[in-house]
Design an enzyme around this catalytic site. Sequence first.
Site: not given
Length: 330
Positions: A20, A23-24, A44, A65, A154, A158
């Site tokens: 990932g 991302g941010q 990613d 993925d 979500y 987690k």
Amino acid sequence: MMLAAERRADREIMKILVTGSGGQVGQDLIRGLLERGHEVHGSDVASRPSALGLGDRELPWHLLDVTDLAALRRLIARERPDIIYHLAAILSARGEENPGLTYRVNQGGVYNVLEASREHRVSQVLFASTIAVFGPGLPDPVPDDVHLQPTTMYGVTKVGGELLGEYYNKRYGLDFRAVRFPGLISATLPGGGTSDYAPLMYVESMRTGAYEAFCRADTRIPMMYMPDGIRALIELSEAPRDRLQRTTYNIAAFSPTAEEIADSVARAVPGARITFKSDPTRQAILDSWPNALDDAHARVDWGWAPEFDLERMTEDLVPKLRALLRVNAS
Ligand SMILES: NC(=O)c1ccc[n+]([C@@H]2O[C@H](COP(=O)([O-])OP(=O)(O)OC[C@H]3O[C@@H](n4cnc5c(N)ncnc54)[C@H](O)[C@@H]3O)[C@@H](O)[C@H]2O)c1
């Protein structure tokens, strides 16, 4: 309190795979790891972002993925990373639009990463957990060990990731380490989280002069400036295993109301007009999260301490965003 020198004293160069990583968090983490001299591989489901700001530093990029266990096994078998930072996820707001996808990516992804890491003897797996593991009605500030009753898919995934990591640690000896991130604010565009109102106050005020936040002005959740978040992940990775009493840690920085963030933005961006119009779905998620986290275990076990409060963050962030917006506009 642990001294900086006690962290992985030899500071070996590690081969690191980040999932990932477009991302941010991933984009800033990659820069942080490269600055420490590590060999970093990005991955990613999306292709490499064009503006990673790495200068002439190398960054191999793998299209991966994390729901594809066979592909993950092949990549790990070929590249043999020492450490994996597992960031790939669907965040809370996007997650509620598609809970099935969120389950597959977040729950399936963390299982696949742990399983492939066990098989291929990856030395350490870092996991980005979140305040979304908590539900309503908890003490303020919330300590590490409380009843976890998240209200979003979500959050559920987690919690599952934290527990699976602990299982792999106890059952197989896999060195799994996780932080529960507050809402993160950085000089990149946020990726669909429910805390996005905070970074968007900065970005939109500077881009258009105005922003209508999707929460009430009195909304208060834990927040953190990204450089602290990146340092937390890296310092947790570098901490000696025998100093760690647990696998998952709360980390905290500051807990402003949305209005306090808006005031801080308005002081730094003259003329910014920030208004509030609460969106019921996202507000319900925000109201289910804690106001503040108790991060005493992280402070004691691996010397965690934030460097940025709200005002220091605004001072540092606004010039960075100005530069970024200038580049994007040209
Ligand atoms: N940003 C925050 O405020 C925040 C707060 C708490 C925790 N976290 C956690 O930190 C991690 C990174 O968050 P972020 O803000 O960078 O999120 P982001 O949405 O910006 O980035 C997530 C990345 O995962 C990738 N991805 C999605 N599905 C994938 C798949 N199937 N396989 C591989 N990659 C896939 C996306 O393309 C994206 O680049 C996440 O695990 C998130 O839960 C973030």
